[in-house]
Structures are given as structure tokens and as C-alpha cells.
Write an enzyme that holds these catalytic residues in place. Structure first.
Site, PDB file in Angstrom:
ATOM      1  N   CYS A   1      11.127  11.612  16.885  1.00 52.05           N
ATOM      2  CA  CYS A   1      10.702  11.509  15.136  1.00 52.05           C
ATOM      3  C   CYS A   1      10.002  11.248  14.562  1.00 52.05           C
ATOM      4  O   CYS A   1       9.442  11.047  14.275  1.00 52.05           O
ATOM      5  CB  CYS A   1      12.210  11.813  14.489  1.00 52.05           C
TER       6      CYS A   1
ATOM      7  N   CYS B   1      13.062   5.677  15.640  1.00 55.50           N
ATOM      8  CA  CYS B   1      13.423   4.384  16.374  1.00 55.50           C
ATOM      9  C   CYS B   1      12.438   3.878  17.763  1.00 55.50           C
ATOM     10  O   CYS B   1      11.411   5.091  18.022  1.00 55.50           O
ATOM     11  CB  CYS B   1      14.892   4.507  16.693  1.00 55.50           C
TER      12      CYS B   1
ATOM     13  N   CYS C   1      21.381  12.319  13.244  1.00 57.37           N
ATOM     14  CA  CYS C   1      20.264  11.125  13.499  1.00 57.37           C
ATOM     15  C   CYS C   1      21.179   9.792  12.996  1.00 57.37           C
ATOM     16  O   CYS C   1      22.405   9.289  12.135  1.00 57.37           O
ATOM     17  CB  CYS C   1      19.343  10.751  12.358  1.00 57.37           C
TER      18      CYS C   1
ATOM     19  N   GLN D   1      16.978  -1.822  -1.378  1.00 60.63           N
ATOM     20  CA  GLN D   1      16.904  -1.073  -0.069  1.00 60.63           C
ATOM     21  C   GLN D   1      18.059  -0.848   1.077  1.00 60.63           C
ATOM     22  O   GLN D   1      19.184  -0.176   0.472  1.00 60.63           O
ATOM     23  CB  GLN D   1      17.869  -2.877   0.222  1.00 60.63           C
TER      24      GLN D   1
ATOM     25  N   TYR E   1       6.331  -9.993  -6.551  1.00 64.53           N
ATOM     26  CA  TYR E   1       7.170  -9.291  -6.035  1.00 64.53           C
ATOM     27  C   TYR E   1       8.398  -8.698  -6.309  1.00 64.53           C
ATOM     28  O   TYR E   1       8.822  -8.667  -5.298  1.00 64.53           O
ATOM     29  CB  TYR E   1       6.623  -8.436  -4.685  1.00 64.53           C
TER      30      TYR E   1
ATOM     31  N   GLU F   1       5.955  -8.041 -11.230  1.00 68.73           N
ATOM     32  CA  GLU F   1       6.330  -6.666 -10.491  1.00 68.73           C
ATOM     33  C   GLU F   1       5.348  -5.228 -11.017  1.00 68.73           C
ATOM     34  O   GLU F   1       4.914  -4.657 -12.368  1.00 68.73           O
ATOM     35  CB  GLU F   1       7.643  -6.401 -10.251  1.00 68.73           C
TER      36      GLU F   1
ATOM     37  N   ASP G   1       8.489 -11.495  -1.582  1.00 66.52           N
ATOM     38  CA  ASP G   1       8.490 -10.518  -1.663  1.00 66.52           C
ATOM     39  C   ASP G   1       6.732  -9.546  -1.429  1.00 66.52           C
ATOM     40  O   ASP G   1       7.606  -8.204  -1.457  1.00 66.52           O
ATOM     41  CB  ASP G   1       9.520 -10.647  -1.734  1.00 66.52           C
TER      42      ASP G   1
ATOM     43  N   CYS H   1       7.711  -8.467   5.552  1.00 67.50           N
ATOM     44  CA  CYS H   1       8.093  -7.501   6.214  1.00 67.50           C
ATOM     45  C   CYS H   1       6.677  -7.693   7.209  1.00 67.50           C
ATOM     46  O   CYS H   1       7.186  -6.650   7.994  1.00 67.50           O
ATOM     47  CB  CYS H   1       8.558  -6.106   5.419  1.00 67.50           C
TER      48      CYS H   1
HETATM   49  N1  SAH Z   1      11.773  -7.829  -3.860  1.00 67.78           N
HETATM   50  C1  SAH Z   1      12.793  -6.676  -3.624  1.00 67.78           C
HETATM   51  C2  SAH Z   1      10.999  -5.563  -3.176  1.00 67.78           C
HETATM   52  C3  SAH Z   1       9.642  -5.955  -2.725  1.00 67.78           C
HETATM   53  S1  SAH Z   1       9.147  -4.922  -2.035  1.00 67.78           S
HETATM   54  C4  SAH Z   1      13.540  -6.507  -2.924  1.00 67.78           C
HETATM   55  O1  SAH Z   1      14.144  -7.279  -2.170  1.00 67.78           O
HETATM   56  O2  SAH Z   1      13.801  -5.360  -3.950  1.00 67.78           O
HETATM   57  C5  SAH Z   1       7.720  -5.526  -2.253  1.00 67.78           C
HETATM   58  C6  SAH Z   1       7.320  -5.038  -3.772  1.00 67.78           C
HETATM   59  O3  SAH Z   1       6.511  -4.969  -4.475  1.00 67.78           O
HETATM   60  C7  SAH Z   1       7.389  -3.340  -3.738  1.00 67.78           C
HETATM   61  O4  SAH Z   1       8.346  -3.614  -5.075  1.00 67.78           O
HETATM   62  C8  SAH Z   1       6.163  -3.104  -4.615  1.00 67.78           C
HETATM   63  O5  SAH Z   1       5.771  -2.285  -5.845  1.00 67.78           O
HETATM   64  C9  SAH Z   1       5.337  -5.032  -5.615  1.00 67.78           C
HETATM   65  N2  SAH Z   1       3.913  -4.810  -5.767  1.00 67.78           N
HETATM   66  C10 SAH Z   1       3.229  -4.267  -4.617  1.00 67.78           C
HETATM   67  N3  SAH Z   1       1.793  -4.497  -5.047  1.00 67.78           N
HETATM   68  C11 SAH Z   1       2.161  -5.413  -6.450  1.00 67.78           C
HETATM   69  C12 SAH Z   1       1.509  -6.559  -6.314  1.00 67.78           C
HETATM   70  N4  SAH Z   1      -0.032  -6.545  -6.357  1.00 67.78           N
HETATM   71  N5  SAH Z   1       1.989  -7.107  -7.513  1.00 67.78           N
HETATM   72  C13 SAH Z   1       3.203  -7.145  -7.851  1.00 67.78           C
HETATM   73  N6  SAH Z   1       4.055  -6.074  -7.026  1.00 67.78           N
HETATM   74  C14 SAH Z   1       3.100  -5.921  -6.330  1.00 67.78           C
END
Ligand code: SAH
Length: 451
Positions: A79, A82, A159, A281, A310, A331, A379, A406
Site C-alpha cells: 500500500c 509504512c 492494517c 491529529q 497555523y 488559520e 505549526d 512535520c
Molecule cells: N496546529 C494545528 C494544525 C497544524 S496543521 C494542530 O495541531 O491541530 C497546519 C495548518 O496550517 C493546517 O490547518 C492548514 O490549513 C494551515 N495552513 C496552511 N497554510 C496556511 C497559511 N498560509 N496560513 C495559515 N494557515 C495555513
């Protein structure tokens, strides 16, 4: 010349960011070897020769790593999900820590020292599953995963990284389709009914959503009976209509057939409502560790103003708000911001404000308006911070920046850029959110240099 199908004997010296072993062809080209472990000596057959590297697989192991284990996944990696079932967890954690350290020192220009990775549970950790549904060559319904780099469905019984409840639901839906003669969707002709089985699991129960190319059939009662028998903790059965061709799984119309159309989950002591659409998450246990670590590094108190760029559905924002004086979340997806406000309300948190928009533009506006947070949490998605975010953060001059990432490579690049703005790397930690897969989540604390 490196040639396809050629056999060579090599030593594996390290790993790529996708988790393949790295070796060198006698003529100098890098060779990426699947299922290889650092330190092993192997006879490798070359499968593909690219411009800068070749790819190959092991034909014979000549020296076997003590970290090699035979815990093979029943799907045999077909798939493409992993990467590490062939090695023990100790080696996986070591290589993930090494990857973070290498990226930060090579790209970011600072050595973070040894990076320890907080381990997670290796199996059953995923709380969200999306199984595509199709028909076998004999016309029977099948569900599973797309094979690596294709849209062919690999039928899957179990899985190992998925919550077992998701597999049980899949089996029940297959049974229903056979029993009631329900057709599977065919991407080519765009005919047939059932497209995806979407399952979310939580400590409070299971939510099942059937994605279909049309309305609810009359025989939905038997669907409910079979699914309930498979997962006694079912809290809701939802029908989603997606008639559009293409890759997006969910369509716009949801109909709750039974129970409730959402799931509740707690994270770091806060309650969240998850509808099929909302981001959450996929590994709850490790998400709590990630947030706890981020919070510890942020060092908040009642006088702190913090910014969470974010912020998604506001999970980190709300965790911070319990300790800080005031927190602003930004966001880009408006549905996530709506969820964030809703999540604040249901947890009785009123010292937060959420803004929908681009992080760079919002940060520039905050800076212009003289907002002066002591802490900024970021983030971002894999591509990392935009130059506008870096500039605006420097202008706001917070004492601390906590960066959740990430992708170690873009994190490392941004550490280098923030260094030029006077921010020094203080602490680096990593959390294994996706055991057995090559992804790794890193958290760093950057502090403003005091001159
Ligand atoms: N901190 C959150 C989500 C992190 S994921 C948590 O832990 O649940 C990264 C996030 O950034 C996503 O929700 C995505 O929609 C947002 N994102 C992507 N590009 C962006 C931008 N240019 N400005 C603001 N947010 C953005």
C-alpha cells in the site's frame, strides 16, 4: 555506467528521508535500497537509474543487522503506507532522531546535539481510516488501500497501524454490499454507488461515514445492523454524497442515518467535537505528548500574550489559553476556524481570538498594529514558513518562538533564517507521531538573543 538489472554488492551507510537505505555504487552514484538497514552488506539489484541516484532492492543479505526483525505487515508494504516493518523500533527511533539532527546541522547550520525521539505505540494508533471501495475482476466488492503510486485497490483485511475497529467496519460494509447487491463505484465509468468507507475512532466510540455516488438505498437498515454488530460502540452512521469525479474523498452533503453525526474526543483535558470534515491529529496519544512538549517549551504564565500561527481547529491555541493571559490563533481554512471557536466555547475558554487568513498577512497586520506577544507558536504545513511570516515575527520580537514541524528540512531552513533575525536554537525534541512510517514531528524552542 550504472545499469538497470545490474547486481552489485554494497554496504548500507544511512537512510533517505523516505526511510530507504543509502549505499554507493562502485562508480560513485548513490543507490537507494528498499527494506535495508544501516550497517548491512547486501547484494542489490538495480531497478531504476535516475539522474542523481539509482534505486534497487536486496537480492541477498550478506551481513544482517541485529536490528532486522521479521514482523512483516500482512499487506507486505504494497500500500506504500509504512516503511519500517523490517526493523526493530529502537533502530527506527535512532534513524528518526539522526535525520532531524542531520537536517538541522546541514541545512540550518547549527548542531542541535543528539535528538531523542519520544516513542509511541507501534500498532493500532491511527484514529482515522479512509478505505476506497471498488470491484474485483469477478465483480465482487473490495475495500482496502490504493497500491503505492496507483489507483488500483489492494484488498486489506487488517492494517496494523489502524485502530482494529476501522477494519471491523470495513468487513461489515463489504458483507452488506454482497448481501444487498450494492454496487461499488468505478472511477473510469463513474458509475456504481459506494466510493469510500470513512471511519473515525475515539475513546468515546466509533463514527462511520459511507461516501457514495448517490442517495441512501432502501436497505440501509441492514447496513446499520451489520455495522453495529461489528462495532458495538458505534455513535453515528452518516451517509455522504460525492458525485464529483476526482480524488477528494468527501462530498458536500451529509445525512445522519442513525445516532449523531460527530464524535467527541478529549485531548490534553479539553473536549473536541469531530465531524467527518474536521481536522484532528490521527495519533491522539502522541498528539498529547507533542502538545505537552510544545507547552512546556512555551513557558506561559498569566501575563503572557501568545500567538498561534497555523492553528487548525485551535487545539494548541486552547491548550495555551489555559495557562496564558491571551492567545490569538490564525488559520487559513474557515471551517477549521469555525470549529476552533466552537471548541473554545464548549471548553469555557474566553481568552482566545481566532482569525481566518494567511499566516503571513495576519502576522504582518499584528506587527503593524503593535501586538507584542512574548511567545509565538507556529505549526506550518510541510513547506514551512513563508518569508512574510519570518519577517513579521522578527518585527514582533517575541522572547520565544516554538516551532512544531512535520518536515525537518524546511524546519532547518527556517532555523537558519530566524538565526539571521537574532533567534538562537535552544532545545530540539521529536515525537514519533507515525511509528513504522518515515514521517517525524519535531519541536524546537528558539530564543531571542540578548545582546
Ligand atoms: N496546529 C494545528 C494544525 C497544524 S496543521 C494542530 O495541531 O491541530 C497546519 C495548518 O496550517 C493546517 O490547518 C492548514 O490549513 C494551515 N495552513 C496552511 N497554510 C496556511 C497559511 N498560509 N496560513 C495559515 N494557515 C495555513
Amino acid at each position: 555506467m550504472v545499469k538497470k538489472r545490474e547486481h552489485i554488492t554494497v554496504t548500507i551507510t544511512g537512510y533517505t528521508s523516505e526511510g530507504q537505505g543509502v549505499a554507493r555504487h562502485p562508480e560513485g552514484m548513490a543507490v537507494f535500497v528498499t527494506d535495508a538497514i544501516a550497517g548491512e552488506v547486501a547484494e542489490v539489484e538495480i531497478d531504476h537509474v535516475g539522474k542523481t541516484a539509482a534505486h534497487g532492492h536486496i537480492v541477498k543479505l550478506l551481513e544482517v543487522s541485529p536490528h532486522r526483525v521479521n514482523r512483516a505487515c500482512p499487506i507486505g508494504k504494497r500500500c506504500g503506507g509504512c516503511n519500517f516493518w523490517h526493523m526493530d523500533y529502537e533502530e527506527e527511533l535512532r534513524l528518526k532522531g539522526q535525520r532531524v539532527r542531520d537536517a538541522i546541522s546541514r541545512i540550518g547550520g547549527v548542531d542541535p546535539g543528539e535528538v531523542t525521539v519520544l516513542p509511541g505505540t507501534m500498532e493500532g494508533y491511527r484514529n482515522k481510516a479512509q478505505f476506497p471501495v471498488g470491484a474485483s475482476d469477478f465483480g465482487q466488492p473490495v475495500a482496502g488501500f490504493y497500491m503505492a503510486r496507483s489507483h488500483e485497490i489492494l484488498p486489506v483485511q487488517r492494517c496494523r497501524i489502524q485502530d482494529p475497529r476501522a477494519d471491523a467496519v470495513k468487513t461489515a460494509v463489504m458483507e452488506w454490499m454482497e448481501l444487498e447487491n450494492i454496487s461499488a463505484y468505478d472511477e473510469g465509468s463513474q458509475r456504481g454507488l459506494v466510493r469510500h468507507i470513512y471511519v473515525r475512532t475515539a475513546s468515546t466510540g466509533t463514527l462511520v461515514c459511507i461516501v457514495a455516488n448517490g442517495g441512501v438505498p432502501e436497505v440501509a437498515d441492514t447496513l446499520l445492523q451489520l455495522v453495529q454488530a461489528a462495532v458495538p460502540d458505534l455513535v453515528g452512521l452518516v451517509w455522504n454524497i460525492n458525485r464529483r469525479p476526482g480524488n477528494s474523498v468527501l462530498g458536500d452533503r451529509f445525512e445522519t442515518l442513525w445516532g449523531q453525526g460527530y464524535l467527541e474526543e478529549t485531548l490534553c483535558g479539553l473536549k473536541f467535537r469531530l465531524s467527518p470534515r474536521s481536522f484532528f491529529q490521527v495519533n491522539r496519544q502522541q498528539a498529547q505528548r507533542l502538545y505537552d512538549t510544545a507547552l512546556e517549551l512555551a513557558q506561559l504564565d498569566a501575563d503572557t500574550t501568545a500567538l498561534d500561527l497555523y492553528c487548525g481547529t485551535g487545539t494548541i491555541t486552547l491548550c495555551m489559553a489555559r495557562k496564558a493571559g491571551k492567545v490569538y490563533g490564525v488559520e487559513i481554512i474557515d471551517a477549521a476556524i469555525a470549529d476552533a471557536w466552537e471548541n473554545a466555547k464548549r471548553n469555557g475558554i474566553d481568552n482566545v481570538e481566532f482569525f481566518c487568513g494567511d499566516a503571513g498577512q495576519a502576522a504582518e497586520r499584528f506587527a503593524r498594529e503593535g501586538v507584542a506577544p512574548q511567545v509565538i507558536m507556529v505549526d506550518p504545513p510541510r513547506k514551512g514558513l513563508s518569508p512574510a511570516v519570518v519577517d513579521a515575527m522578527a518585527q514582533m520580537a517575541p522572547e520565544r518562538i516554538v516551532y512544531v514541524s512535520c518536515d525537518p528540512a524546511t524546519l532547518a531552513r527556517d532555523i537558519g533564517l530566524l538565526r539571521e533575525k537574532g533567534y538562537v536554537l535552544h532545545t530540539t525534541k521529536a515525537v514519533d507521531m507515525f511509528p513504522r512510517c518515515a514521517h517525524i514531528e519535531t519541536i524546537v524552542l528558539l530564543e531571542r538573543e540578548v545582546l
